[in-house]
Design an enzyme around this catalytic site. Structure first.
Site, PDB file in Angstrom:
ATOM      1  N   GLY A 234       0.770  -1.232   0.000  1.00  0.00           N
ATOM      2  CA  GLY A 234       0.000   0.000   0.000  1.00  0.00           C
ATOM      3  C   GLY A 234       0.802   1.285   0.000  1.00  0.00           C
TER       4      GLY A 234
ATOM      5  N   TYR B 232      -9.625   3.511  11.140  1.00  0.00           N
ATOM      6  CA  TYR B 232     -10.006   4.905  11.394  1.00  0.00           C
ATOM      7  C   TYR B 232     -11.213   4.915  12.324  1.00  0.00           C
ATOM      8  CZ  TYR B 232     -11.311   9.779  10.370  1.00  0.00           C
ATOM      9  OH  TYR B 232     -11.634  11.113  10.467  1.00  0.00           O
TER      10      TYR B 232
ATOM     11  N   TYR C  26     -17.637  10.590   5.474  1.00  0.00           N
ATOM     12  CA  TYR C  26     -16.791   9.418   5.255  1.00  0.00           C
ATOM     13  C   TYR C  26     -17.717   8.283   4.852  1.00  0.00           C
ATOM     14  CZ  TYR C  26     -12.828   6.242   6.100  1.00  0.00           C
ATOM     15  OH  TYR C  26     -11.793   5.334   5.966  1.00  0.00           O
TER      16      TYR C  26
ATOM     17  N   SER D 167      -2.503  13.294   3.863  1.00  0.00           N
ATOM     18  CA  SER D 167      -1.795  12.588   2.798  1.00  0.00           C
ATOM     19  C   SER D 167      -2.551  12.747   1.485  1.00  0.00           C
ATOM     20  CB  SER D 167      -1.663  11.102   3.142  1.00  0.00           C
ATOM     21  OG  SER D 167      -2.945  10.512   3.201  1.00  0.00           O
ATOM     22  N   ARG D 168      -1.900  12.370   0.400  1.00  0.00           N
ATOM     23  CA  ARG D 168      -2.556  12.475  -0.905  1.00  0.00           C
ATOM     24  C   ARG D 168      -3.793  11.586  -0.957  1.00  0.00           C
ATOM     25  NH1 ARG D 168       3.017  12.353  -2.561  1.00  0.00           N
ATOM     26  NH2 ARG D 168       3.678  14.371  -3.357  1.00  0.00           N
ATOM     27  N   ALA D 169      -3.686  10.392  -0.397  1.00  0.00           N
ATOM     28  CA  ALA D 169      -4.824   9.475  -0.411  1.00  0.00           C
ATOM     29  C   ALA D 169      -5.986  10.034   0.397  1.00  0.00           C
ATOM     30  CB  ALA D 169      -4.402   8.117   0.137  1.00  0.00           C
TER      31      ALA D 169
END
Length: 381
Positions: free
Chosen positions: A88, A253, A263, A303-305
């Site tokens: 990942g 999470y 979400y 983060s980018r994700a």
């Protein structure tokens, strides 16, 4: 106590003191399993705080992997000679990279499984030195990767890959190497024989921005497949390759147990499944492979994700205002916690969900809520 008895006791105490004074120097020559029997780990070592005890800490790096100097005296996370596979990692900004770096600092040899569509960009960036600043280790060396494998954990075997995916340009280029979970596990076995550490840093929800009431069955199941079942699949296929005493870890999470509006797309359900599976896998893999299985519930990180969710900056601000420790979470803090959980120092910890979120999970009241303002304060605003 008579004089003779006192004299004998004093002599014995002196011997013990002399023996104790040797232990710090002897500790540098003990194996990780031998260190486990000595005392406890200082909180400064585990959490990365700078303190007097922290100055005595130095991570040991394997000469065969990431370059090394022997560990000094004291109880340190020592993964020298351990082999880790991390699935990942797609750039140098997320938790997966931070975990890889923490493991490298501790001496582990690192291999990566990179999502097929991101593989070319990742390898190009790595080759051109775009990650060099974040590859630097505390000893001045650079984090190295023994192998980088194409991987898509949505597919367990080649037979699971749909024709349109198999014919996709990027996937077609990787098909010769094999990118399904079973194929990657087989390649790792061929290259290393056995591994000690397995890291699942994967999540994907194609409809994550949709409310649950608007999420399709296909989107919901896709989120569970990529974000939770992939952990089950990896433990199934990598478990037989793991040395006894090894460990696996994933990332979850707090939306798994608390309502986080926005979400969506089934991702909160996927995280809940991941946590439930962690407990069951801890039992089954513990009995079958003699390895430990845990998960970390990490706080928000830009983060980018994470930015794909669309409101990550709001969550970072919310966490800063309301968490007991008022600071932004750093990826390295999650990396450090993972390194501990994956090390022999955590040999009795399995089936656990460990929060690394500045304590936000403990809060029941949002201290910055407008509802807490007195009428005159609310009117002023």
């Amino acid at each position: 106590m008579n004089t003779q008895t006192f004299s004998r006791a004093h002599s014995l105490a002196s011997q013990i003191c002399r023996s104790s004074s040797m232990r710090p120097r002897q500790a540098a020559h003990l194996s990780s399993s031998q260190r486990m029997s000595q005392n406890t780990v200082s909180s400064s070592t585990l959490h990365g705080h700078v303190s007097k005890s922290r100055r005595h800490y130095a991570a040991t790096r394997a000469e065969s992997g990431n370059g090394a100097t022997p560990a000094p005296s004291g109880l340190a996370i020592n993964l020298t000679g351990k082999k880790a596979f991390i699935a990942g990692v797609a750039d140098d900004q997320g938790f997966g990279w931070a975990i890889a770096k923490a493991l490298a600092e501790a001496g582990a040899e690192i291999s990566l499984g990179v999502w097929v569509p991101a593989l070319s960009i990742f390898e190009t960036s790595l080759r051109r030195g775009k990650f060099d600043a974040n590859r630097k280790l505390s000893n001045g060396g650079m984090m190295e990767f023994s192998n980088i494998y194409p991987m898509d954990a949505v597919y367990d075997t080649p037979e699971d890959v749909p024709e349109d995916v198999a014919n996709n340009k990027r996937y077609a280029a990787a098909s010769g190497k094999g990118f399904t979970v079973s194929e990657v596990a087989e390649h790792v076995k061929e290259d290393f024989g056995k591994i000690d550490i397995l890291v699942h840093s994967l999540a994907n929800g194609p409809e994550v921005t949709k409310p649950l009431l608007e999420t399709s069955r296909r989107g919901y199941l896709a989120a569970l497949s990529a974000s939770s079942y992939s952990y089950v699949s990896m433990v199934q296929r990598f478990g037989p390759l793991m040395n006894e005493g090894g460990a696996a870890i994933s990332l979850t999470y707090i939306a798994s147990e608390r309502i986080i509006p926005g979400y969506g797309g089934g991702m909160s359900s996927a995280k809940a499944a991941l946590e439930s599976d962690t407990r069951v896998l801890a039992y089954e893999a513990g009995r079958k492979f003699k390895v430990r299985v845990n998960t970390i519930s990490a706080g928000p990180l830009g983060s980018r994700a994470a930015k794909a969710i669309g409101f990550i900056e709001d969550m970072i601000r919310y966490s800063y205002e309301n968490a007991p420790i008022q600071k932004e979470l750093q990826a390295r803090e999650v990396g450090n916690a993972a390194a501990f959980l994956l090390s022999p120092l955590a040999s009795a910890i399995t089936g656990s969900l460990v929060y690394v979120d500045n304590g936000l999970n403990a809060m029941a009241l949002a201290t910055d809520s407008q509802a807490l303002l007195k009428p005159e304060e609310a009117n002023a605003k």
